[in-house]
Design a protein around this motif. Structure first.
Motif, PDB file in Angstrom:
ATOM      1  N   ARG B 115      36.173  22.780  44.272  1.00 31.66           N
ATOM      2  CA  ARG B 115      36.984  21.593  44.042  1.00 31.66           C
ATOM      3  C   ARG B 115      37.582  21.641  42.638  1.00 31.66           C
ATOM      4  N   LYS B 116      36.989  22.502  41.776  1.00 31.30           N
ATOM      5  CA  LYS B 116      37.555  22.756  40.439  1.00 31.30           C
ATOM      6  C   LYS B 116      37.689  24.269  40.283  1.00 31.30           C
ATOM      7  N   PRO B 117      38.627  24.853  40.977  1.00 31.46           N
ATOM      8  CA  PRO B 117      38.671  26.316  41.076  1.00 31.46           C
ATOM      9  C   PRO B 117      39.003  27.031  39.776  1.00 31.46           C
ATOM     10  N   ASP B 118      39.465  26.272  38.738  1.00 34.49           N
ATOM     11  CA  ASP B 118      39.795  26.934  37.475  1.00 34.49           C
ATOM     12  C   ASP B 118      38.634  26.944  36.494  1.00 34.49           C
ATOM     13  N   LYS B 119      37.559  26.282  36.854  1.00 34.73           N
ATOM     14  CA  LYS B 119      36.465  26.118  35.895  1.00 34.73           C
ATOM     15  C   LYS B 119      35.237  26.934  36.305  1.00 34.73           C
ATOM     16  N   ASN B 120      34.462  27.321  35.293  1.00 37.34           N
ATOM     17  CA  ASN B 120      33.193  28.009  35.519  1.00 37.34           C
ATOM     18  C   ASN B 120      33.324  29.171  36.501  1.00 37.34           C
ATOM     19  N   ILE B 121      34.212  30.057  36.159  1.00 37.89           N
ATOM     20  CA  ILE B 121      34.446  31.180  37.070  1.00 37.89           C
ATOM     21  C   ILE B 121      33.496  32.319  36.762  1.00 37.89           C
ATOM     22  N   ARG B 122      32.840  32.789  37.797  1.00 37.85           N
ATOM     23  CA  ARG B 122      31.875  33.882  37.673  1.00 37.85           C
ATOM     24  C   ARG B 122      32.524  35.150  38.233  1.00 37.85           C
ATOM     25  N   LEU B 123      32.714  36.162  37.385  1.00 36.66           N
ATOM     26  CA  LEU B 123      33.273  37.429  37.868  1.00 36.66           C
ATOM     27  C   LEU B 123      32.205  38.194  38.646  1.00 36.66           C
ATOM     28  N   ILE B 124      32.560  38.741  39.769  1.00 38.10           N
ATOM     29  CA  ILE B 124      31.600  39.521  40.562  1.00 38.10           C
ATOM     30  C   ILE B 124      31.848  41.014  40.389  1.00 38.10           C
ATOM     31  N   GLU B 125      33.015  41.447  40.761  1.00 37.48           N
ATOM     32  CA  GLU B 125      33.285  42.880  40.685  1.00 37.48           C
ATOM     33  C   GLU B 125      34.755  43.106  40.401  1.00 37.48           C
ATOM     34  N   THR B 126      35.037  44.276  39.825  1.00 36.34           N
ATOM     35  CA  THR B 126      36.418  44.713  39.638  1.00 36.34           C
ATOM     36  C   THR B 126      36.570  46.075  40.299  1.00 36.34           C
ATOM     37  N   ARG B 127      37.569  46.171  41.165  1.00 40.30           N
ATOM     38  CA  ARG B 127      37.809  47.446  41.854  1.00 40.30           C
ATOM     39  C   ARG B 127      39.017  48.129  41.231  1.00 40.30           C
ATOM     40  N   LEU B 128      38.889  49.420  41.035  1.00 41.67           N
ATOM     41  CA  LEU B 128      39.989  50.218  40.505  1.00 41.67           C
ATOM     42  C   LEU B 128      40.460  51.200  41.557  1.00 41.67           C
ATOM     43  N   LEU B 129      41.765  51.293  41.713  1.00 40.19           N
ATOM     44  CA  LEU B 129      42.361  52.381  42.479  1.00 40.19           C
ATOM     45  C   LEU B 129      43.191  53.179  41.486  1.00 40.19           C
ATOM     46  N   ILE B 130      42.879  54.459  41.358  1.00 42.19           N
ATOM     47  CA  ILE B 130      43.560  55.312  40.384  1.00 42.19           C
ATOM     48  C   ILE B 130      44.204  56.469  41.121  1.00 42.19           C
ATOM     49  N   LYS B 131      45.500  56.613  40.952  1.00 44.48           N
ATOM     50  CA  LYS B 131      46.190  57.691  41.675  1.00 44.48           C
ATOM     51  C   LYS B 131      46.080  58.981  40.885  1.00 44.48           C
ATOM     52  N   GLU B 132      45.319  59.911  41.430  1.00 44.45           N
ATOM     53  CA  GLU B 132      45.154  61.215  40.800  1.00 44.45           C
ATOM     54  C   GLU B 132      45.787  62.278  41.690  1.00 44.45           C
ATOM     55  N   ALA B 133      45.830  63.515  41.165  1.00 43.42           N
ATOM     56  CA  ALA B 133      46.442  64.600  41.939  1.00 43.42           C
ATOM     57  C   ALA B 133      45.731  64.760  43.281  1.00 43.42           C
ATOM     58  N   ARG B 134      44.405  64.516  43.311  1.00 42.08           N
ATOM     59  CA  ARG B 134      43.651  64.677  44.561  1.00 42.08           C
ATOM     60  C   ARG B 134      43.697  63.412  45.423  1.00 42.08           C
ATOM     61  N   GLY B 135      44.551  62.481  45.050  1.00 44.91           N
ATOM     62  CA  GLY B 135      44.678  61.264  45.850  1.00 44.91           C
ATOM     63  C   GLY B 135      44.141  60.050  45.110  1.00 44.91           C
ATOM     64  N   TRP B 136      44.186  58.907  45.751  1.00 45.65           N
ATOM     65  CA  TRP B 136      43.684  57.678  45.136  1.00 45.65           C
ATOM     66  C   TRP B 136      42.172  57.743  45.030  1.00 45.65           C
ATOM     67  N   GLN B 137      41.647  57.419  43.838  1.00 46.10           N
ATOM     68  CA  GLN B 137      40.208  57.303  43.663  1.00 46.10           C
ATOM     69  C   GLN B 137      39.861  55.814  43.617  1.00 46.10           C
ATOM     70  N   ALA B 138      38.762  55.471  44.245  1.00 43.84           N
ATOM     71  CA  ALA B 138      38.370  54.056  44.313  1.00 43.84           C
ATOM     72  C   ALA B 138      37.001  53.863  43.689  1.00 43.84           C
ATOM     73  N   TRP B 139      36.907  52.947  42.745  1.00 43.97           N
ATOM     74  CA  TRP B 139      35.617  52.675  42.105  1.00 43.97           C
ATOM     75  C   TRP B 139      35.405  51.163  41.993  1.00 43.97           C
ATOM     76  N   ALA B 140      34.172  50.764  42.160  1.00 40.24           N
ATOM     77  CA  ALA B 140      33.843  49.341  42.009  1.00 40.24           C
ATOM     78  C   ALA B 140      32.885  49.157  40.837  1.00 40.24           C
ATOM     79  N   TYR B 141      33.198  48.176  39.983  1.00 42.05           N
ATOM     80  CA  TYR B 141      32.366  47.841  38.822  1.00 42.05           C
ATOM     81  C   TYR B 141      31.809  46.431  38.999  1.00 42.05           C
TER      82      TYR B 141
END
Lengths: 414, 354
Positions: B115-141
């Motif tokens: 009901r207050k979506p801008d407040k008290n935000i807890r980050l869970i994970e950040t996903r990275l997609l990185i385009k390399e010569a061998r294709g997109w690499q996917a990592w989750a932090y």
């Protein structure tokens, strides 16, 4: 008959022992609370050529495992020793998913997955050996659909494995080509073994028992790969496939009558030979057309170019399922048959002038084998003059045989 | 934990965060992003000027989608980086063809109270997609509790998350952070890893940049991220699913497009099902109309067709969207809850069909 039993039994002796080879690149996964993370990390980070050895023990996993690196072997300590239990699985529609080429899975068990057991999607060359997939609560509609499930793949080898309790098919190969299914046991599934929309399959020396249907060869409309053909079923023991159909409705196997040994539906080029059939209560072999409406211009719903020869038939057709009773029993007082063909042919032309020799159903079996042709097409065009044909001699004949399927896996071992 | 350890931890946090707090001009660390091995901690990439608010450093451009994929109601922050001197090739129907070195970043987060979506935000994970010569690499932090840093999790993880939903009810979800293979489970086209979100039809909307609102397609073109794009008015665009002025069939198909069609398409992982849910699919049998299931198993729920016009309760599509049983539910991954609003939309659409 005895020789064949011995032949099959010898080939099954290897069933419960995993083979061991020497490799350079080995990752060991030990039993313990971090096993899932260790194993899944290995499955992601392993270099091609690696063997991942998983120690004996019972592993309770809540998430699926997946492999997308080529040239990997995953090896447990045996199908009764290394056990992946997915009873508490929270996500993933299969226990293990493989999407990379030249993978070997061997020596472990996958039990009680909410969805499919092991799915192999879109790969070239996969070997599944000495693997057990089981739903331990017996045959139930709430079991997962498929045990071993290669789809859209080629060079598929499944051997010395055991599948119990799938609510669709124990071993199911769909939309694939170049397939060998040998020395396996499939029991208490709806379909023991099913080959669907696939090309060039050898299914041999398996035991398929206590399923609803022993071995199915199907072709369905409206799929990326259609026109299934060239399947050989031989040296299998197909018996007691009398388990009541427990597939959820809506699925095509839900219409397979309990008591079916082999069912061939809408395929071309099927050879069924040197098998042992016994105690299948509806019929040992059913050859039929796809019975439902479809929207696929390329689809041919009838079963064509089927050859049955050299099979041994024990007692069969003694207590047919309701569907068979309605189809056959309403039209004859005679005893039920070892072999039932619906007699569906491709349109009015074939009805008038007979099927092309190339597409005919040939039955070259020992004296005493019984068969009924339901003459479905006659029934449609001439309902008043239609009759069953129970003279097996009308189908006697032979033709050029299919070649054995050659796999790269077998070339390597030689 | 001993008090002095905590103290040192706090001290380090303050020290480490100092430069970040004061330097908006910082660049993301492209070299670290393109190292042979992924960094153990996300801080190595210097992606954010401020973690908590997900304020990006220079080199990361935020963007939004018209229709987002449902992920257990998580909030998402999306960013894109395209290396200097190169640009992504525009495509009318597929994700853009990004050049080597491109990076897509997506952070998943929950507010304490929706009901207050801008407040008290807890980050869970950040996903990275990185385009390399061998294709997109996917990592989750995965973010730590203080949101000072996030740790690489190759095998994925489960994160229990609690929040108050829009109705004021307390919800706990066993949020799933996917591993790379699970990412690829959806991010696949013809067996190759592919981004999903950055498709013309789904980013063709305005974004409130620092300098003001602008259409994302046009802005990407202006700054050189994208080449070959037509004017935004000429580019395809899916409707917002909550825009009631749009016919329900279009909104429903837009929803199915972003939530299902990455797999349910001819070149996707669910190709073998023959059920194709892309926005442009014209053949009714292909998008499910009176279509029989092939390998649904108990996912059929005893029903015979994917979509029965006028009969949501007899449609397998509804049965599977309404389930959280892994052997039944669709999508297979990315949710542990039912998307109530999405389900309502698809039900209403099926009711409207003849």
């Amino acid at each position: 008959m005895r020789d064949q039993v011995i032949k099959v039994m010898i080939s099954l002796m290897f069933l419960f022992s995993a083979s061991v080879f020497a490799e350079d690149n080995i990752i060991h996964v030990e039993h313990g609370p971090d096993a899932y993370e260790q194993l899944q990390e290995a499955l992601i980070l392993a270099e091609p050529g690696t063997t991942i050895m998983v120690a004996a023990g019972r592993y309770d996993f809540v998430d699926a495992l997946s492999l997308d690196v080529s040239d990997i072997t995953v090896r447990g300590a045996g199908m009764d020793k290394t056990i992946f239990n997915f009873k508490g699985q929270q996500a993933g529609s299969e226990g293990i998913l493989v999407t990379s080429d030249r993978v070997t899975l061997e020596g472990f068990a996958v039990v009680d997955t909410p969805g499919d057991g092991i799915k192999i999607k879109g790969v070239d060359t996969v070997t599944i050996r000495v693997v057990r997939v089981e739903w331990t609560g017996g045959p139930k509609a709430s079991n997962g659909a498929y045990g071993l499930y290669p789809v859209s793949s080629k060079n598929v080898l499944i051997e010395n494995s055991l599948v119990i309790g799938a609510s669709d098919a124990g071993i199911y190969v769909g939309q694939s080509q170049n397939i060998v299914i040998r020395h396996n046991i499939a029991q208490y599934n709806v379909a023991g073994i099913e080959i669907e929309n696939s090309y060039f399959s050898d299914v041999h020396n398996n035991i398929s028992q206590n399923n609803t249907g022993g071995i199915l060869v199907f072709d369905l409309p409206g799929l990326p790969q259609g026109g299934g053909h060239s399947t050989r079923l031989f040296n299998n023991i197909i018996q007691n496939n009398n388990t009541a159909n427990f597939a959820p409705k809506g699925n095509i196997v839900a219409m397979v009558p309990a008591g079916t040994g082999v069912m061939v539906m809408a395929n071309r080029g099927i050879e069924v030979f040197d098998n042992i059939f016994d105690e299948n209560a509806s019929a040992h072999v059913i050859i039929a057309a796809y019975p439902r409406k479809y929207y696929d211009d390329a689809y041919i719903p009838t079963a064509r170019r089927v050859l049955l020869t050299g099979n041994k038939y024990g007692r069969g057709g003694f207590d047919p399922a309701k569907m068979i009773k309605t189809l056959v029993g309403s039209r004859t007082d005679e005893v039920y048959s070892d072999i039932i063909w619906d007699g569906a042919v491709d349109g009015f032309w074939s009805f008038m002038f007979g099927i092309d020799d190339d597409d005919s159903i040939l039955v070259d079996e020992a004296a005493g084998t019984t068969m009924v042709n339901l003459n479905i097409v006659h029934e449609i065009y001439l309902p008043w003059g239609s009759s069953l044909d129970q003279n097996i001699e009308n189908y006697r004949g032979t033709r050029a045989r299919l070649q054995a399927v050659q796999l790269p896996q077998d070339q390597k071992q030689e | 934990m001993a008090g002095w350890v905590k103290y040192i931890g706090f001290f380090m946090t303050v020290v480490l965060s100092q430069p970040v707090l004061h330097a908006d001009e910082q660049m993301i660390d492209v070299e670290a992003l393109h190292a042979a091995r992924p960094a153990k901690n996300i801080s190595a990439y210097n992606l954010f000027a401020d973690n908590q608010s997900q304020k990006p450093n220079n080199g990361l451009l935020p963007y939004d989608l018209i229709v987002p994929l449902f992920t257990d109601y998580a909030l998402k922050y999306r960013f894109v980086h395209v290396p200097e001197g190169s640009s992504a090739n525009y495509n009318d129907s597929e994700a853009f063809d990004f050049p080597l070195g491109s990076i897509l970043v997506k952070t998943f987060a929950y507010p304490a109270d929706f009901r207050k979506p801008d407040k008290n935000i807890r980050l869970i994970e950040t996903r990275l997609l990185i385009k390399e010569a061998r294709g997109w690499q996917a990592w989750a932090y995965i973010w730590n509790d203080d949101m000072t840093d996030a740790k690489l999790k190759v095998a994925g993880a489960r994160m229990p998350v609690s929040y108050i939903d829009k109705l004021g009810l307390s919800v706990t979800v066993n949020y799933a952070v996917p591993n790379r293979n699970q990412c690829k489970g959806c991010h696949t086209k013809d067996r190759e890893f592919t981004p999903l979100g950055p498709k013309a039809r789904n980013i063709n909307r305005d974004y409130n940049y620092k300098f003001g609102a602008a259409n994302q397609l046009e802005h990407w073109s202006v700054i050189g991220y994208l080449s070959g794009a037509p004017k935004s008015s000429q580019a395809p665009k899916v409707p917002r699913v909550d825009d009631v002025k749009v016919p329900i069939a279009q909104r429903a198909r837009a929803y199915l497009d972003i939530n299902c069609a990455h797999c349910h398409r001819a070149a996707g992982p669910a190709s073998t099902s023959g059920l194709f849910l892309t926005f442009s699919e014209k053949n009714p049998v292909n998008w499910g109309y009176m279509r029989r299931p092939v390998a649904a198993g108990r996912g059929s729920g005893g029903l015979e067709f994917d979509v029965v016009p006028g009969k949501p309760d007899r449609s397998i599509l509804i049965y599977r969207m309404a389930s959280t049983d892994p052997g039944v539910m669709m999508p297979e991954l990315g949710r542990n809850q039912v998307h109530v609003e999405g389900l309502a939309l698809i039900r209403a659409w099926i009711l409207s069909l003849d």
